[in-house]
Design a protein around this motif. Structure first.
Motif, PDB file in Angstrom:
ATOM      1  N   PRO A 131       0.833  -1.211   0.000  1.00 43.19           N
ATOM      2  CA  PRO A 131       0.000   0.000   0.000  1.00 43.19           C
ATOM      3  C   PRO A 131       0.865   1.258   0.000  1.00 43.19           C
ATOM      4  O   PRO A 131       1.813   1.374   0.771  1.00 43.19           O
ATOM      5  CB  PRO A 131      -0.792  -0.129   1.307  1.00 43.19           C
ATOM      6  CG  PRO A 131      -0.856  -1.599   1.556  1.00 43.19           C
ATOM      7  CD  PRO A 131       0.467  -2.139   1.075  1.00 43.19           C
ATOM      8  N   GLY A 132       0.559   2.166  -0.916  1.00 41.45           N
ATOM      9  CA  GLY A 132       1.370   3.357  -1.080  1.00 41.45           C
ATOM     10  C   GLY A 132       2.562   3.160  -1.993  1.00 41.45           C
ATOM     11  O   GLY A 132       3.268   4.117  -2.324  1.00 41.45           O
ATOM     12  N   GLY A 133       2.786   1.909  -2.432  1.00 39.37           N
ATOM     13  CA  GLY A 133       3.904   1.616  -3.323  1.00 39.37           C
ATOM     14  C   GLY A 133       3.576   1.912  -4.772  1.00 39.37           C
ATOM     15  O   GLY A 133       2.429   2.188  -5.140  1.00 39.37           O
ATOM     16  N   MET A 134       4.593   1.826  -5.623  1.00 34.70           N
ATOM     17  CA  MET A 134       4.452   2.201  -7.033  1.00 34.70           C
ATOM     18  C   MET A 134       4.758   1.030  -7.951  1.00 34.70           C
ATOM     19  O   MET A 134       5.657   0.217  -7.672  1.00 34.70           O
ATOM     20  CB  MET A 134       5.357   3.383  -7.362  1.00 34.70           C
ATOM     21  CG  MET A 134       5.378   3.786  -8.836  1.00 34.70           C
ATOM     22  SD  MET A 134       6.061   5.435  -9.111  1.00 34.70           S
ATOM     23  CE  MET A 134       4.648   6.452  -8.640  1.00 34.70           C
ATOM     24  N   VAL A 135       4.026   0.980  -9.053  1.00 34.92           N
ATOM     25  CA  VAL A 135       4.272   0.027 -10.139  1.00 34.92           C
ATOM     26  C   VAL A 135       4.718   0.808 -11.370  1.00 34.92           C
ATOM     27  O   VAL A 135       4.111   1.834 -11.714  1.00 34.92           O
ATOM     28  CB  VAL A 135       3.005  -0.776 -10.478  1.00 34.92           C
ATOM     29  CG1 VAL A 135       3.219  -1.619 -11.737  1.00 34.92           C
ATOM     30  CG2 VAL A 135       2.598  -1.664  -9.313  1.00 34.92           C
ATOM     31  N   VAL A 136       5.783   0.336 -12.008  1.00 36.78           N
ATOM     32  CA  VAL A 136       6.204   0.882 -13.305  1.00 36.78           C
ATOM     33  C   VAL A 136       6.049  -0.220 -14.339  1.00 36.78           C
ATOM     34  O   VAL A 136       6.661  -1.289 -14.219  1.00 36.78           O
ATOM     35  CB  VAL A 136       7.656   1.378 -13.278  1.00 36.78           C
ATOM     36  CG1 VAL A 136       8.052   1.903 -14.664  1.00 36.78           C
ATOM     37  CG2 VAL A 136       7.849   2.461 -12.233  1.00 36.78           C
ATOM     38  N   LEU A 137       5.205   0.032 -15.320  1.00 39.59           N
ATOM     39  CA  LEU A 137       4.921  -0.938 -16.378  1.00 39.59           C
ATOM     40  C   LEU A 137       5.284  -0.330 -17.721  1.00 39.59           C
ATOM     41  O   LEU A 137       4.833   0.771 -18.044  1.00 39.59           O
ATOM     42  CB  LEU A 137       3.433  -1.300 -16.350  1.00 39.59           C
ATOM     43  CG  LEU A 137       2.887  -2.182 -17.480  1.00 39.59           C
ATOM     44  CD1 LEU A 137       3.506  -3.570 -17.444  1.00 39.59           C
ATOM     45  CD2 LEU A 137       1.366  -2.264 -17.396  1.00 39.59           C
ATOM     46  N   THR A 138       6.119  -1.016 -18.478  1.00 35.44           N
ATOM     47  CA  THR A 138       6.413  -0.561 -19.838  1.00 35.44           C
ATOM     48  C   THR A 138       6.152  -1.701 -20.814  1.00 35.44           C
ATOM     49  O   THR A 138       6.324  -2.873 -20.495  1.00 35.44           O
ATOM     50  CB  THR A 138       7.866  -0.062 -20.018  1.00 35.44           C
ATOM     51  OG1 THR A 138       8.758  -1.181 -20.100  1.00 35.44           O
ATOM     52  CG2 THR A 138       8.269   0.856 -18.878  1.00 35.44           C
ATOM     53  N   PRO A 232       6.244   4.240 -30.074  1.00 32.60           N
ATOM     54  CA  PRO A 232       5.673   2.948 -29.697  1.00 32.60           C
ATOM     55  C   PRO A 232       5.920   2.538 -28.249  1.00 32.60           C
ATOM     56  O   PRO A 232       5.314   1.574 -27.783  1.00 32.60           O
ATOM     57  CB  PRO A 232       6.372   1.977 -30.652  1.00 32.60           C
ATOM     58  CG  PRO A 232       7.694   2.618 -30.914  1.00 32.60           C
ATOM     59  CD  PRO A 232       7.455   4.095 -30.898  1.00 32.60           C
ATOM     60  N   GLN A 233       6.803   3.253 -27.549  1.00 30.16           N
ATOM     61  CA  GLN A 233       7.131   2.872 -26.169  1.00 30.16           C
ATOM     62  C   GLN A 233       6.081   3.393 -25.193  1.00 30.16           C
ATOM     63  O   GLN A 233       5.868   4.603 -25.081  1.00 30.16           O
ATOM     64  CB  GLN A 233       8.496   3.430 -25.773  1.00 30.16           C
ATOM     65  CG  GLN A 233       8.938   3.072 -24.361  1.00 30.16           C
ATOM     66  CD  GLN A 233       9.221   1.590 -24.205  1.00 30.16           C
ATOM     67  OE1 GLN A 233      10.154   1.077 -24.825  1.00 30.16           O
ATOM     68  NE2 GLN A 233       8.413   0.910 -23.421  1.00 30.16           N
ATOM     69  N   ILE A 234       5.392   2.486 -24.488  1.00 28.35           N
ATOM     70  CA  ILE A 234       4.417   2.862 -23.474  1.00 28.35           C
ATOM     71  C   ILE A 234       5.087   2.845 -22.103  1.00 28.35           C
ATOM     72  O   ILE A 234       5.765   1.879 -21.753  1.00 28.35           O
ATOM     73  CB  ILE A 234       3.211   1.905 -23.461  1.00 28.35           C
ATOM     74  CG1 ILE A 234       2.521   1.867 -24.828  1.00 28.35           C
ATOM     75  CG2 ILE A 234       2.216   2.295 -22.373  1.00 28.35           C
ATOM     76  CD1 ILE A 234       1.431   0.814 -24.920  1.00 28.35           C
ATOM     77  N   VAL A 235       4.875   3.904 -21.329  1.00 33.44           N
ATOM     78  CA  VAL A 235       5.380   3.983 -19.956  1.00 33.44           C
ATOM     79  C   VAL A 235       4.206   4.317 -19.043  1.00 33.44           C
ATOM     80  O   VAL A 235       3.536   5.334 -19.224  1.00 33.44           O
ATOM     81  CB  VAL A 235       6.473   5.060 -19.814  1.00 33.44           C
ATOM     82  CG1 VAL A 235       6.975   5.127 -18.364  1.00 33.44           C
ATOM     83  CG2 VAL A 235       7.638   4.786 -20.766  1.00 33.44           C
ATOM     84  N   ILE A 236       3.965   3.459 -18.058  1.00 32.57           N
ATOM     85  CA  ILE A 236       2.868   3.665 -17.106  1.00 32.57           C
ATOM     86  C   ILE A 236       3.422   3.620 -15.688  1.00 32.57           C
ATOM     87  O   ILE A 236       4.154   2.692 -15.327  1.00 32.57           O
ATOM     88  CB  ILE A 236       1.771   2.589 -17.262  1.00 32.57           C
ATOM     89  CG1 ILE A 236       1.118   2.682 -18.651  1.00 32.57           C
ATOM     90  CG2 ILE A 236       0.716   2.720 -16.157  1.00 32.57           C
ATOM     91  CD1 ILE A 236       0.120   1.570 -18.923  1.00 32.57           C
ATOM     92  N   LEU A 237       3.090   4.624 -14.901  1.00 32.45           N
ATOM     93  CA  LEU A 237       3.374   4.628 -13.472  1.00 32.45           C
ATOM     94  C   LEU A 237       2.038   4.592 -12.736  1.00 32.45           C
ATOM     95  O   LEU A 237       1.142   5.385 -13.043  1.00 32.45           O
ATOM     96  CB  LEU A 237       4.158   5.872 -13.052  1.00 32.45           C
ATOM     97  CG  LEU A 237       5.660   5.905 -13.361  1.00 32.45           C
ATOM     98  CD1 LEU A 237       5.895   6.132 -14.848  1.00 32.45           C
ATOM     99  CD2 LEU A 237       6.356   6.993 -12.563  1.00 32.45           C
ATOM    100  N   ALA A 238       1.905   3.661 -11.805  1.00 35.86           N
ATOM    101  CA  ALA A 238       0.660   3.501 -11.061  1.00 35.86           C
ATOM    102  C   ALA A 238       0.975   3.316  -9.582  1.00 35.86           C
ATOM    103  O   ALA A 238       2.061   2.859  -9.217  1.00 35.86           O
ATOM    104  CB  ALA A 238      -0.145   2.315 -11.585  1.00 35.86           C
TER     105      ALA A 238
END
Length: 249
Positions: A131-138, A232-238
Protein backbone atom coordinates in the motif's frame (compact mmCIF):
# COMPACT_ATOMS: atom_id res chain seq x y z
CA UNK A 1 5.16 -17.42 -31.47
CA UNK A 2 6.01 -18.87 -28.04
CA UNK A 3 9.54 -18.75 -26.68
CA UNK A 4 11.59 -21.02 -24.44
CA UNK A 5 13.11 -18.35 -22.20
CA UNK A 6 15.81 -20.62 -20.83
CA UNK A 7 16.96 -20.95 -24.43
CA UNK A 8 16.45 -17.21 -24.89
CA UNK A 9 18.91 -16.31 -22.11
CA UNK A 10 21.31 -19.02 -23.21
CA UNK A 11 21.62 -17.32 -26.61
CA UNK A 12 21.17 -13.63 -25.69
CA UNK A 13 24.64 -13.11 -24.26
CA UNK A 14 26.04 -9.74 -25.23
CA UNK A 15 23.51 -7.23 -26.47
CA UNK A 16 20.69 -6.96 -23.93
CA UNK A 17 22.02 -4.37 -21.49
CA UNK A 18 23.92 -2.48 -24.20
CA UNK A 19 21.07 -2.25 -26.71
CA UNK A 20 20.21 1.44 -27.32
CA UNK A 21 16.45 0.78 -27.20
CA UNK A 22 16.79 -0.91 -23.82
CA UNK A 23 19.09 1.81 -22.49
CA UNK A 24 16.61 4.47 -23.65
CA UNK A 25 13.81 2.71 -21.77
CA UNK A 26 15.93 2.26 -18.64
CA UNK A 27 16.76 5.96 -18.76
CA UNK A 28 13.07 6.91 -19.03
CA UNK A 29 12.22 4.79 -15.99
CA UNK A 30 15.18 6.01 -13.93
CA UNK A 31 14.39 9.66 -14.68
CA UNK A 32 10.77 9.19 -13.60
CA UNK A 33 11.71 7.51 -10.33
CA UNK A 34 14.53 9.92 -9.55
CA UNK A 35 12.23 12.88 -10.17
CA UNK A 36 9.78 11.49 -7.62
CA UNK A 37 12.50 11.20 -4.99
CA UNK A 38 11.63 7.59 -4.22
CA UNK A 39 13.63 5.66 -1.62
CA UNK A 40 12.08 2.18 -1.75
CA UNK A 41 13.06 -0.39 0.85
CA UNK A 42 12.28 -3.33 -1.44
CA UNK A 43 12.41 -3.19 -5.25
CA UNK A 44 11.13 -6.09 -7.33
CA UNK A 45 11.74 -6.43 -11.06
CA UNK A 46 9.19 -8.79 -12.61
CA UNK A 47 10.87 -10.40 -15.59
CA UNK A 48 14.27 -9.22 -14.39
CA UNK A 49 16.34 -10.98 -17.03
CA UNK A 50 20.02 -10.27 -16.50
CA UNK A 51 19.38 -7.49 -13.96
CA UNK A 52 20.23 -4.66 -16.36
CA UNK A 53 17.25 -2.53 -15.33
CA UNK A 54 17.88 -3.09 -11.61
CA UNK A 55 21.48 -1.98 -12.14
CA UNK A 56 20.32 1.33 -13.61
CA UNK A 57 17.65 1.88 -10.94
CA UNK A 58 20.09 1.16 -8.10
CA UNK A 59 22.37 3.90 -9.42
CA UNK A 60 19.50 6.39 -9.72
CA UNK A 61 17.64 6.07 -6.40
CA UNK A 62 18.50 4.62 -2.96
CA UNK A 63 17.33 0.98 -2.80
CA UNK A 64 17.72 -1.19 0.28
CA UNK A 65 16.86 -4.60 -1.24
CA UNK A 66 16.84 -5.65 -4.88
CA UNK A 67 14.72 -8.63 -5.90
CA UNK A 68 13.95 -10.22 -9.24
CA UNK A 69 11.68 -12.87 -10.64
CA UNK A 70 11.78 -14.39 -14.11
CA UNK A 71 10.25 -17.35 -15.89
CA UNK A 72 13.75 -18.47 -16.93
CA UNK A 73 15.89 -20.16 -14.31
CA UNK A 74 19.18 -19.45 -16.09
CA UNK A 75 19.15 -15.64 -16.21
CA UNK A 76 22.76 -14.38 -16.00
CA UNK A 77 22.31 -12.09 -12.96
CA UNK A 78 26.05 -12.13 -12.25
CA UNK A 79 26.42 -9.59 -15.06
CA UNK A 80 24.52 -7.04 -12.99
CA UNK A 81 27.19 -7.06 -10.28
CA UNK A 82 24.53 -6.55 -7.60
CA UNK A 83 23.14 -8.62 -4.71
CA UNK A 84 19.82 -9.49 -6.35
CA UNK A 85 17.51 -11.93 -4.56
CA UNK A 86 16.19 -14.13 -7.36
CA UNK A 87 13.17 -16.40 -7.62
CA UNK A 88 12.02 -18.27 -10.74
CA UNK A 89 8.31 -17.75 -11.36
CA UNK A 90 5.92 -17.51 -14.31
CA UNK A 91 4.06 -14.18 -14.11
CA UNK A 92 1.19 -15.80 -15.97
CA UNK A 93 0.48 -17.82 -12.81
CA UNK A 94 -0.67 -16.51 -9.40
CA UNK A 95 2.06 -15.10 -7.18
CA UNK A 96 2.58 -16.87 -3.81
CA UNK A 97 0.63 -15.24 -0.99
CA UNK A 98 3.76 -14.57 1.06
CA UNK A 99 4.92 -12.13 -1.63
CA UNK A 100 1.74 -10.07 -1.60
CA UNK A 101 2.14 -6.44 -0.51
CA UNK A 102 5.84 -6.87 0.20
CA UNK A 103 7.40 -4.47 -2.33
CA UNK A 104 7.58 -0.67 -2.34
CA UNK A 105 8.51 -0.50 -6.02
CA UNK A 106 7.48 -3.10 -8.60
CA UNK A 107 8.95 -2.95 -12.10
CA UNK A 108 7.62 -4.85 -15.10
CA UNK A 109 9.41 -3.73 -18.23
CA UNK A 110 8.81 -5.31 -21.66
CA UNK A 111 7.31 -8.47 -20.17
CA UNK A 112 3.52 -8.34 -20.42
CA UNK A 113 3.54 -8.54 -24.23
CA UNK A 114 5.22 -11.97 -23.92
CA UNK A 115 2.72 -13.59 -21.50
CA UNK A 116 -0.41 -15.36 -22.71
CA UNK A 117 -2.49 -14.46 -19.63
CA UNK A 118 -1.69 -10.76 -19.41
CA UNK A 119 -4.62 -10.21 -17.05
CA UNK A 120 -2.86 -12.41 -14.48
CA UNK A 121 0.30 -10.34 -14.93
CA UNK A 122 -1.61 -7.16 -14.09
CA UNK A 123 -3.24 -8.75 -11.04
CA UNK A 124 0.13 -10.02 -9.86
CA UNK A 125 1.68 -6.55 -10.13
CA UNK A 126 -1.06 -5.08 -7.96
CA UNK A 127 -0.82 -7.92 -5.43
CA UNK A 128 2.96 -7.63 -5.16
CA UNK A 129 2.87 -3.91 -4.37
CA UNK A 130 2.70 -2.58 -0.82
CA UNK A 131 0.00 0.00 0.00
CA UNK A 132 1.37 3.36 -1.08
CA UNK A 133 3.90 1.62 -3.32
CA UNK A 134 4.45 2.20 -7.03
CA UNK A 135 4.27 0.03 -10.14
CA UNK A 136 6.20 0.88 -13.30
CA UNK A 137 4.92 -0.94 -16.38
CA UNK A 138 6.41 -0.56 -19.84
CA UNK A 139 5.48 -2.29 -23.06
CA UNK A 140 4.99 -1.63 -26.77
CA UNK A 141 2.21 -0.25 -28.95
CA UNK A 142 1.69 -0.45 -32.69
CA UNK A 143 2.76 -3.09 -35.19
CA UNK A 144 4.56 -6.28 -34.15
CA UNK A 145 7.60 -6.59 -36.41
CA UNK A 146 9.36 -9.84 -37.38
CA UNK A 147 12.17 -9.38 -34.87
CA UNK A 148 9.61 -8.82 -32.12
CA UNK A 149 7.80 -12.00 -33.14
CA UNK A 150 11.12 -13.84 -32.91
CA UNK A 151 11.64 -12.42 -29.43
CA UNK A 152 8.24 -13.71 -28.33
CA UNK A 153 5.85 -10.76 -28.56
CA UNK A 154 2.25 -12.02 -28.53
CA UNK A 155 0.49 -8.65 -28.62
CA UNK A 156 1.04 -4.88 -28.46
CA UNK A 157 -1.24 -2.45 -26.64
CA UNK A 158 -3.33 0.66 -26.90
CA UNK A 159 -2.14 2.90 -24.03
CA UNK A 160 -5.63 4.01 -22.97
CA UNK A 161 -6.98 0.47 -22.96
CA UNK A 162 -4.01 -0.78 -20.95
CA UNK A 163 -4.40 2.00 -18.37
CA UNK A 164 -8.06 1.06 -17.93
CA UNK A 165 -7.07 -2.55 -17.31
CA UNK A 166 -4.41 -1.49 -14.79
CA UNK A 167 -7.02 0.50 -12.88
CA UNK A 168 -9.32 -2.51 -12.80
CA UNK A 169 -6.76 -4.24 -10.55
CA UNK A 170 -7.21 -1.49 -7.94
CA UNK A 171 -4.14 0.55 -8.87
CA UNK A 172 -4.39 4.30 -9.55
CA UNK A 173 -2.68 5.64 -12.68
CA UNK A 174 -0.15 8.32 -11.78
CA UNK A 175 1.22 8.90 -15.26
CA UNK A 176 0.99 7.34 -18.71
CA UNK A 177 2.73 8.41 -21.89
CA UNK A 178 4.28 7.11 -25.10
CA UNK A 179 7.78 7.84 -26.32
CA UNK A 180 10.46 6.95 -28.85
CA UNK A 181 9.51 8.62 -32.14
CA UNK A 182 11.28 8.65 -34.57
CA UNK A 183 14.34 6.66 -33.51
CA UNK A 184 12.65 3.68 -31.88
CA UNK A 185 10.33 3.45 -34.88
CA UNK A 186 13.32 3.54 -37.22
CA UNK A 187 15.17 0.89 -35.22
CA UNK A 188 12.16 -1.45 -35.35
CA UNK A 189 11.79 -1.05 -39.11
CA UNK A 190 15.52 -1.59 -39.73
CA UNK A 191 15.53 -4.73 -37.54
CA UNK A 192 12.46 -6.00 -39.43
CA UNK A 193 14.08 -5.75 -42.84
CA UNK A 194 17.52 -6.96 -41.70
CA UNK A 195 16.32 -9.59 -39.27
CA UNK A 196 18.91 -12.22 -40.21
CA UNK A 197 21.78 -9.79 -39.71
CA UNK A 198 20.31 -8.58 -36.42
CA UNK A 199 19.99 -12.12 -35.10
CA UNK A 200 23.55 -13.09 -36.08
CA UNK A 201 25.36 -9.91 -35.08
CA UNK A 202 23.28 -8.71 -32.11
CA UNK A 203 20.74 -11.13 -30.61
CA UNK A 204 22.86 -14.30 -30.77
CA UNK A 205 26.34 -12.78 -30.83
CA UNK A 206 28.71 -13.90 -28.06
CA UNK A 207 30.30 -10.45 -28.16
CA UNK A 208 29.56 -7.21 -29.97
CA UNK A 209 31.96 -6.13 -32.69
CA UNK A 210 33.57 -2.69 -32.53
CA UNK A 211 31.42 -1.38 -35.42
CA UNK A 212 28.29 -2.64 -33.65
CA UNK A 213 29.36 -1.01 -30.38
CA UNK A 214 29.93 2.25 -32.24
CA UNK A 215 26.49 1.99 -33.88
CA UNK A 216 24.86 1.34 -30.49
CA UNK A 217 26.62 4.39 -29.04
CA UNK A 218 25.45 6.65 -31.87
CA UNK A 219 21.89 5.36 -31.68
CA UNK A 220 21.70 5.84 -27.93
CA UNK A 221 22.72 9.48 -28.35
CA UNK A 222 20.06 9.92 -31.02
CA UNK A 223 17.46 8.42 -28.69
CA UNK A 224 18.01 11.39 -26.38
CA UNK A 225 16.17 13.49 -28.98
CA UNK A 226 13.18 11.15 -29.14
CA UNK A 227 9.68 12.37 -28.44
CA UNK A 228 8.04 11.85 -25.04
CA UNK A 229 4.61 12.29 -26.64
CA UNK A 230 4.79 10.06 -29.70
CA UNK A 231 6.21 6.64 -30.37
CA UNK A 232 5.67 2.95 -29.70
CA UNK A 233 7.13 2.87 -26.17
CA UNK A 234 4.42 2.86 -23.47
CA UNK A 235 5.38 3.98 -19.96
CA UNK A 236 2.87 3.66 -17.11
CA UNK A 237 3.37 4.63 -13.47
CA UNK A 238 0.66 3.50 -11.06
CA UNK A 239 0.20 3.61 -7.29
CA UNK A 240 -1.47 1.14 -4.96
CA UNK A 241 -3.81 3.19 -2.73
CA UNK A 242 -3.39 3.09 1.03
CA UNK A 243 -6.33 1.49 2.86
CA UNK A 244 -6.71 3.62 5.99
CA UNK A 245 -8.46 0.74 7.72
CA UNK A 246 -5.13 -1.09 7.70
CA UNK A 247 -3.19 1.70 9.47
CA UNK A 248 -5.73 3.41 11.74
CA UNK A 249 -6.43 1.98 15.20
Amino acid sequence: MSRDYNDYWASLTASHGAHPGNRFRYKLIAEELSGLGLQPKVVLDCGCGDGSLLSVIAKSIPCARLCGIDIAQNVPLQRAGLPIEFQAHDLGLPIPKDMHGAHDLVLCSEVIEHVQDDGMVLRNLADLTAPGGMVVLTTQSGRIYKTEEFLGHIRHYNPGDLCARVEQTGLDIYKCYVAGWPWLNAQKIAAHYFQGTVQRNIVQAESLSLPMKALFSVLFRLYAFSSRRRGPQIVILAVRPVDLRQILP
